[in-house]
Write an enzyme that holds these catalytic residues in place. Structure first.
Site, mmCIF file in Angstrom:
data_model
loop_
_atom_site.group_PDB
_atom_site.id
_atom_site.type_symbol
_atom_site.label_atom_id
_atom_site.label_comp_id
_atom_site.label_asym_id
_atom_site.label_seq_id
_atom_site.Cartn_x
_atom_site.Cartn_y
_atom_site.Cartn_z
ATOM 1 N N GLU A 1 5.301 10.034 3.500
ATOM 2 C CA GLU A 1 4.124 9.467 3.287
ATOM 3 C C GLU A 1 3.055 9.132 4.405
ATOM 4 O OE1 GLU A 1 1.459 9.314 0.366
ATOM 5 O OE2 GLU A 1 3.013 11.231 0.545
ATOM 6 N N HIS B 1 1.305 -0.598 0.426
ATOM 7 C CA HIS B 1 0.071 -0.128 -0.079
ATOM 8 C C HIS B 1 0.802 1.101 0.073
ATOM 9 C CE1 HIS B 1 -3.113 3.153 2.601
ATOM 10 N NE2 HIS B 1 -3.107 2.728 0.984
ATOM 11 N N GLU C 1 2.501 1.772 -3.155
ATOM 12 C CA GLU C 1 1.397 2.355 -3.853
ATOM 13 C C GLU C 1 1.165 3.964 -3.905
ATOM 14 O OE1 GLU C 1 -3.277 4.274 -3.117
ATOM 15 O OE2 GLU C 1 -2.892 1.313 -2.985
ATOM 16 N N HIS C 2 1.206 4.737 -2.772
ATOM 17 C CA HIS C 2 1.326 5.972 -2.212
ATOM 18 C C HIS C 2 2.227 6.338 -3.217
ATOM 19 C CE1 HIS C 2 -1.599 6.931 1.427
ATOM 20 N NE2 HIS C 2 -1.849 5.883 0.542
#
Length: 926
Positions: free
Chosen positions: A159, A79, A82-83
């Site tokens: 992030e 995940h 993906e960011h």
């Protein structure tokens, strides 16, 4: 953790013709219209030309890697990668990927997005134009995602906070109850250890190198597929693919690591019970587990069709069974779903009226046993075969939009499933529907019931109590009931029919035809107006509306909750003298609903039908106008749901009640209802309120919009609408005046480690037609500026939402900014938000940002005109505002209306400090 079986979803769906071999073991034929193949580096591609809507292109990059592919020290990193794909690549450092795409009119989150699940990561690009420039940029970005994402420590650090806020935002009782269910259903598997959101301790501390390790291991072209669907030249697109996405990756010379997707079958009865704060409705789920089977053969396709019919007939029986009040069941259904990648789960799911679990379990077991022993009837099977045959004929000519096709292909591509052409699907359905027998259904049901892996899962309201039975007793009761002779199923021989209505036929005359919008205006002989527009944006669908002035703000404040309750109970009872169950039986093959609608300033009725069923819908409308009976069953259901609502009021609801009271003092709203009052309403009060406020005001304007020809509309309007007595009432709309408290409101006690921040904005303003679009542009500008500061710069939020609106009769603009965050950062982020608003007021809107948001608004408007629902709403809204279609075309002047000076002036008014009210709900310990 569940996803519906792709083949089940694909039956009768649209995605053109070739001969089919009859051997059941033969493979299904792949749709020849889809250009599919593999590039030299291993990347698979699927390219389909589809011109609905025109000029649009939808691209999906599917990575066969999700949270299940993570190492133990990487939980949540799929995940996070993906960011990071939006945070920089070799060619587009930092946020330049988003900036480059947005310059072409695309919008982050709407057109540029991604998601991560257990098995896959998917990146999505929605192009509003098929020109060469946009396609080349899209492929350039995809190449960067495939090969060149960068993982600079500062970018990864930035992030981490965003991912933590995404995790924080989703925390809820529903999430926890879902996790508890999954832990039981998926026990012993890797799935229970690999929630895609991840482990926040790992997210906080993992090195940028380990994040990059996941990317370099799994983001390899032979582990990816690209899907392109839209108004394209397929040869040109394949050529662009080969030119832009053929970069070799040395890692493809190594073997891909195998991942264990298995959920061990526990081949015995299991019993478990769960509870969670905020869960107040008891439920029972009886599940049967099995491994998935081959889905790409003719035999498997036929079996899936048999399973679909079995499921449908089970649910039709459950609908009848749940109405037997002694069962204690509010709703019951049966469905099959994928549990992970390699396991199927078949579930009887019951929501209960009370907590008499033992009695309901016995009733459910007896229901299942009766079907096992006696099977379904030939009437049931014949009826369903007839329904599916008719549906198959209709689906042959229905066009599917590119967006739906692209998204459906994700599941097929990720699971290596064959995609059928329209004609092949039609021929297969036609052949197999003529072959299916009762024995097929019985065999399918018996195979499910014979599965050894069974789970009885009970969800209890708090306080959770010890169950009065154990798993051994449940197994014994199951075996005993299965062997015990059950009563014959009552097919309910009574056949319901629509009452025969007799009334005088009226007439109509055409008053206007608006060539620009192909809109007709008719005056009916009863004085009402009919608006008609032909649109096939949703083929074989028609929208009907009957609308008049009135609404909840045109009646005494004391009757606000009474009328809302009356509308709910009358609609739940049925349509006139027809009960809801009778309506459902009459229209079981093509469901029809006519519903009462009531807003603050208008009221009436709405319904949707197929063109051939519009006469039936209008018959229901006339029945609705004739009477408003209230059944004991509907009233009891309303009272039960009211008690449940007040029983489960959580802190979030209390917060909204408090905020509403501060902003709307002495005004009844949905948040001011009191249990004693709601439960005190009796049949006479409710019936009288509905009769007086709804049925005694029938001076409607009618709208018929959709895939239906003019002559048919005129005939139906003369018969069913022109003879309705036009009853009028003198009512005075009382606009709600929003109060802006001078002090912030803070409520503590949220059980999640989170703060929810809401900033309301209010300003006096005279309504104007064009402001709808100006509000949208201002909201998008505010939202983007806040995202860049609160998310990209300080990593304090996952997302921020903002909006502005003003109803036609309202004297004020109303707006809202909302986000969730770490409770420790509320003061900081609220301060920064106010800084952004103050800066917009002081320095105005950046012209480059305005141009970008204007382009995004044009794209959004074009998409609205691709939807029949939106078209119907836009036409109705224009007539509601100014009794003509002129407002529909306001967008054509948007470039002249949305100037910097205009938006600056609107911002000065809407964002002013005196109109801001901050409300905060946060965790108790902060």
């Amino acid at each position: 953790m569940k996803k519906t079986t792709a083949l089940f979803l694909l039956i009768f769906s649209l995605i053109a013709c070739q001969s089919l071999e009859l051997s059941p073991n033969n493979n299904l034929p792949f749709d020849p219209n889809i250009q599919h193949g593999k590039l030299s580096n291993g990347l698979q591609y699927f390219v389909l030309k589809n011109t609905e809507p025109k000029e649009r292109v939808y691209i999906r990059l599917v990575i066969n890697a999700g949270s299940m592919h993570e190492d133990d020290d990487q939980k949540g990193i799929a995940h996070l990668v993906e960011h990071m794909a939006f945070n920089g690549s070799k060619k587009y450092p930092e946020n330049q990927i988003i900036n480059a795409l947005e310059k072409l009119g695309m919008k982050f989150a709407r057109d540029i997005n991604a998601f991560t699940d257990f098995e896959n990561t998917v990146y999505t690009l929605n192009l509003d134009s098929n020109n060469q420039q946009k396609l080349e940029l899209a492929f350039d970005v995809i190449n960067e995602w495939m090969n060149n994402i960068t993982f600079l420590p500062k970018d990864v650090d930035g992030e981490r906070g965003v991912v933590q806020e995404e995790w924080r935002r989703r925390l809820s009782p529903m999430l926890r109850i879902g996790n508890k269910k999954s832990a039981i259903e998926m026990a012993g598997s890797r799935y229970v250890l690999r929630d895609p959101i991840g482990d926040m301790d790992i997210i906080k501390t993992i090195s940028a190198k380990r994040v990059a390790d996941f990317y370099h291991k799994w983001y390899r072209p032979d582990n990816m597929s690209v899907i392109i669907v839209g108004d394209i030249d397929t040869k040109q697109v394949v050529k662009l693919l080969k030119q832009n996405l053929s970069q070799e990756n040395p890692i493809t010379k190594t073997t891909l690591e195998k991942i264990d997707f298995n959920i061990p079958l526990i081949n015995k009865w299991r019993l478990d019970s769960i509870s969670e704060q905020g869960t107040t409705i008891p439920s029972i789920e009886l599940s049967f587990f099995e491994n998935t089977i081959e889905t790409n053969t003719l035999a498997s396709y036929k079996q899936e069709l048999i399973q679909q019919i079995t499921t449908r007939l089970l649910n039709l029986r459950l609908q009848q069974w749940e109405k037997e009040t002694e069962n204690g069941v509010d709703s019951a259904n049966f469905y099959r779903t994928h549990l992970g990648k390699e396991t199927l789960q078949s579930i009887f799911s019951l929501q209960l009226i009370d907590t008499q679990y033992s009695k309901t379990i016995d009733k459910l077991f007896a229901f299942i046993a009766s079907i096992k022993q006696q099977g379904f009837t030939q009437n049931e099977l014949s009826g369903e075969i007839k329904r599916l045959t008719q549906l198959n004929e209709k689906q042959l000519n229905i066009r599917s939009g590119s967006l739906k096709i692209a998204d459906d292909l994700i599941t097929s591509v990720a699971n290596k499933q064959v995609v059928l052409s329209v004609n092949d699907r039609y021929e297969l359905n036609k052949r197999f529907l003529s072959q299916i027998t009762l024995a097929d259904l019985q065999r399918t049901l018996n195979q499910t019931l014979a599965l050894k892996a069974k789970l009885l899962l009970i969800t209890q309201p708090l306080p959770q109590k010890a169950l009065p039975f154990d798993v051994a007793e449940i197994e014994t009761r199951w075996n005993n009931v299965m062997e015990m002779q059950q009563h014959q199923w009552d097919e309910k021989k009574q056949i319901e029919k629509l009452p025969h209505l007799t009334f005088n036929t009226g007439s109509l005359s055409q008053e206007k035809y608006w060539d620009r919008g192909d809109i007709y205006e008719f005056r009916l002989s009863n004085g009402s107006k009919l608006i008609y527009h032909y649109s096939d944006k949703t083929p074989n669908q028609v929208h009907f509306r009957a609308v008049t002035q009135g609404g909840l703000r045109s009646i005494p404040n004391k009757d606000y909750h009474l009328l809302r309750a009356a509308v709910s109970v009358v609609d739940e009872t049925g349509v006139g003298e027809l009960s809801l169950s009778a309506v459902n039986q009459i229209f079981s093959r093509d469901p029809l609903v006519i519903a009462t609608v009531i807003d603050d300033d208008k009221q009436g009725f709405t319904g949707v039908s197929k063109p051939k069923d519009l006469e039936n819908l209008l018959t229901l409308f006339r029945l609705k106008l004739r009477s408003s009976p209230i059944s004991d069953l509907a009233l009891e259901k309303y009272r039960r749901e009211t008690r449940d609502y007040f029983k489960q009021i959580d802190l979030e609801t209390q917060f909204m009640q408090a905020v509403s009271k501060l902003r709307f003092p002495n005004i009844e709203t949905v948040y001011t209802q009191k249990q004693a009052q709601q439960l005190s309403f009796d049949k006479n009060q409710l019936n009288n309120a509905y009769q007086h406020y709804i049925l005694d005001k029938t001076d409607f304007t009618y709208f018929i919009i959709g895939d239906i020809e003019l002559n048919q509309v005129k005939k139906l309007a003369e018969r069913y609408l022109a003879s309705i007595e036009s009853k009028t009432q003198i009512r005075h709309f009382v606009p709600t005046i929003i109060h802006t408290p001078t002090q912030s409101f803070i409520m503590n006690g949220l059980k999640e480690p989170r703060a929810d921040v809401e900033i309301y904005l209010t300003a006096d303003n005279t309504w104007r037609t064009e402001q709808k679009y100006l509000f949208n542009i201002l909201a998008d500008i505010v939202q983007e500026k806040l995202r860049l500061i609160l998310r990209e710069k300080v990593s304090g939020i996952y997302s921020v939402n903002s909006w502005f609106m003003q109803d036609v009769y309202a004297p004020q603009i109303e707006g809202k900014i909302e986000f969730s965050c770490d409770p420790k950062r509320v003061e900081e982020l609220t301060y920064l938000t106010n800084q952004v608003l103050d800066d917009i007021i002081k320095n105005g809107i950046d012209e480059n940002l305005l141009r970008k948001k204007l382009a995004e608004q044009h794209t959004q408007i074009r998409r609205e005109f691709d939807s029949l629902v939106s078209i119907a709403s836009i036409i109705e809204e224009s007539y509601w505002q100014q009794d003509n279609p002129d407002a529909i075309y306001t967008y054509q002047h948007l470039d002249q209306l949305a100037t910097k000076a205009t938006i600056d002036a609107l911002a000065q008014k809407a964002l002013k400090k005196s109109g801001r009210f901050v409300s905060i709900l946060k965790a108790a310990s902060y």
